[in-house]
Design a protein around this motif. Sequence first.
Motif, PDB file in Angstrom:
ATOM      1  N   UNK A 102      42.507  32.327  53.852  1.00 38.71           N
ATOM      2  CA  UNK A 102      42.157  32.645  55.227  1.00 38.71           C
ATOM      3  C   UNK A 102      40.907  33.514  55.264  1.00 38.71           C
ATOM      4  N   UNK A 103      40.028  33.249  56.214  1.00 44.81           N
ATOM      5  CA  UNK A 103      38.819  34.062  56.357  1.00 44.81           C
ATOM      6  C   UNK A 103      38.968  35.091  57.465  1.00 44.81           C
ATOM      7  N   UNK A 104      40.209  35.305  57.923  1.00 41.87           N
ATOM      8  CA  UNK A 104      40.414  36.224  59.040  1.00 41.87           C
ATOM      9  C   UNK A 104      40.667  37.655  58.585  1.00 41.87           C
ATOM     10  N   UNK A 105      40.770  37.879  57.258  1.00 40.27           N
ATOM     11  CA  UNK A 105      40.964  39.238  56.768  1.00 40.27           C
ATOM     12  C   UNK A 105      39.726  40.079  57.004  1.00 40.27           C
ATOM     13  N   UNK A 106      39.919  41.332  57.367  1.00 44.58           N
ATOM     14  CA  UNK A 106      38.782  42.223  57.614  1.00 44.58           C
ATOM     15  C   UNK A 106      38.154  42.693  56.307  1.00 44.58           C
ATOM     16  N   UNK A 107      38.896  42.569  55.190  1.00 48.68           N
ATOM     17  CA  UNK A 107      38.377  42.936  53.877  1.00 48.68           C
ATOM     18  C   UNK A 107      38.629  41.752  52.946  1.00 48.68           C
ATOM     19  N   UNK A 108      37.582  41.212  52.367  1.00 43.81           N
ATOM     20  CA  UNK A 108      37.756  40.086  51.458  1.00 43.81           C
ATOM     21  C   UNK A 108      36.720  40.137  50.346  1.00 43.81           C
ATOM     22  N   UNK A 109      37.012  39.429  49.269  1.00 45.77           N
ATOM     23  CA  UNK A 109      36.168  39.536  48.075  1.00 45.77           C
ATOM     24  C   UNK A 109      36.118  38.212  47.324  1.00 45.77           C
ATOM     25  N   UNK A 110      35.000  37.988  46.658  1.00 45.27           N
ATOM     26  CA  UNK A 110      34.831  36.905  45.696  1.00 45.27           C
ATOM     27  C   UNK A 110      34.548  37.545  44.348  1.00 45.27           C
ATOM     28  N   UNK A 111      35.384  37.226  43.356  1.00 45.81           N
ATOM     29  CA  UNK A 111      35.239  37.786  42.016  1.00 45.81           C
ATOM     30  C   UNK A 111      35.021  36.643  41.023  1.00 45.81           C
ATOM     31  N   UNK A 112      33.892  36.650  40.322  1.00 48.56           N
ATOM     32  CA  UNK A 112      33.540  35.590  39.377  1.00 48.56           C
ATOM     33  C   UNK A 112      33.425  36.161  37.973  1.00 48.56           C
ATOM     34  N   UNK A 113      34.144  35.542  37.023  1.00 49.37           N
ATOM     35  CA  UNK A 113      34.048  35.951  35.627  1.00 49.37           C
ATOM     36  C   UNK A 113      33.815  34.742  34.743  1.00 49.37           C
ATOM     37  N   UNK A 114      32.741  34.762  33.956  1.00 50.72           N
ATOM     38  CA  UNK A 114      32.364  33.611  33.140  1.00 50.72           C
ATOM     39  C   UNK A 114      32.264  34.014  31.673  1.00 50.72           C
ATOM     40  N   UNK A 115      33.032  33.319  30.820  1.00 54.65           N
ATOM     41  CA  UNK A 115      33.018  33.600  29.381  1.00 54.65           C
ATOM     42  C   UNK A 115      32.172  32.602  28.592  1.00 54.65           C
ATOM     43  N   UNK A 116      31.955  31.399  29.125  1.00 50.47           N
ATOM     44  CA  UNK A 116      31.181  30.356  28.444  1.00 50.47           C
ATOM     45  C   UNK A 116      31.800  30.053  27.074  1.00 50.47           C
ATOM     46  N   UNK A 117      33.068  29.736  27.080  1.00 49.04           N
ATOM     47  CA  UNK A 117      33.795  29.537  25.828  1.00 49.04           C
ATOM     48  C   UNK A 117      33.162  28.463  24.946  1.00 49.04           C
ATOM     49  N   UNK A 118      33.171  28.729  23.657  1.00 49.36           N
ATOM     50  CA  UNK A 118      32.648  27.889  22.570  1.00 49.36           C
ATOM     51  C   UNK A 118      31.120  27.857  22.513  1.00 49.36           C
ATOM     52  N   UNK A 119      30.441  28.487  23.453  1.00 49.90           N
ATOM     53  CA  UNK A 119      28.985  28.524  23.421  1.00 49.90           C
ATOM     54  C   UNK A 119      28.523  29.665  22.509  1.00 49.90           C
ATOM     55  N   UNK A 120      27.327  29.546  22.004  1.00 47.35           N
ATOM     56  CA  UNK A 120      26.798  30.597  21.137  1.00 47.35           C
ATOM     57  C   UNK A 120      26.582  31.888  21.924  1.00 47.35           C
TER      58      UNK A 120
END
Length: 389
Positions: A102-120
């Motif tokens: 829902x986008x109706x919350x007065x407080x919201x967040x996007x959290x992105x975490x990238x490990x790039x597994x198996x890459x050098x």
Amino acid sequence: MAGRKMKCNGCGMQLVVPPEARTMRCPWCQAVTPVKPYDPYGRTEDPVRQAATWMKGLLSNVSNKIDTIATQINSYPGTTTAPSYANYAYNPPVSRPFSFPSVHGRRRAVLCGLCYRTKRYELKGSINDVHCMKYFLMEKLGFPNDTILILTENERDPYRIPTKQNIRMALQWLVQGCRSGDSLVFHYSGHGSQQPNINGDEIDGYDETLCPLDYETEGMIVDDEINATIVRPLPKGVTLHAIIDACHSGTVLDLPYLCRMTRDQNGRYLWENHSPRSGAYKGTSGGLAVSFSACDDHQTSADTSAFSGDTMTGAMTYSFIHAAQSAPGLTYGNLLNAMRLAIREANIGIRCNGPISSLLRKVFFTGLSQEPQLSSAEKFDIYTKQFVL
């Protein structure tokens, strides 16, 4: 210098306070407790052990609470055929098609975490960073669980894998329908880079970028796009905080002003104007956008175990959460200085009862050269404006 644990006289909650504090206000019961003066002769807890204990405790809480919640969120009824992510060393289980919270919350967040597994260039601490940030937002600041959107390689929903298109969709969701009084957070822990600027808008000649999981085939996300997506649409009364733990991230939101701190100890600063020479507008539609980034545009940031002893985290994410929860009521200037001090101490070693021991040097000499940066859509006094998420 690491903080100390003190018990609140009101509710008994254990709080971490900076050494220079004389009183502390509990964020839960609001009681004010006197703080014992810092003992320079080492009769307080060893700062190395204290930092390690703090991080292990935080990750333990994350493991017990956030992972359970994530499992419940991702256990969707119904099945569809999920696309293959063999190139990312990840093959997600089948799940129903993605739908935004829902986008109706007065407080919201996007959290992105990238490990790039198996890459050098694989990272070890990015998903830890996201889990810690979610725990901090929910347990310490009261963000609702259903208004936090997580994108990592561990997600079961294929639309929550941090590909270029999925990150774009998540950023659009973050600002969709926002109105006065809303507080938005964008946290990114992963690789950042630069590419030549072709329209002459960048002072240094380079655009700053974020590197999604598929950037080698789909390309990077450029600062101009990030600004157009989550900065310019912000209406009056809406506040956006970006916490970007990536290399070359000083101006990755393309905000008009960068807070340039002096290198002396008196805390002086000036707002450096980064408005495009073309006159293109990079501000908001009346709201406030502020970015804490891991380092300057020409610097790199670190994935390190220096703060916890054996747990990999982003240096910037760790220092941000530690400072923000250790002393509620910080100003933006206090927070930025605390983050810089934590990374500086991790880099040179913490002196405790004389010269640094060989063990301390082994644990803390990380070679970190990054300096967290603050940028904003507007100028303000960083030592009087209180930091509030």
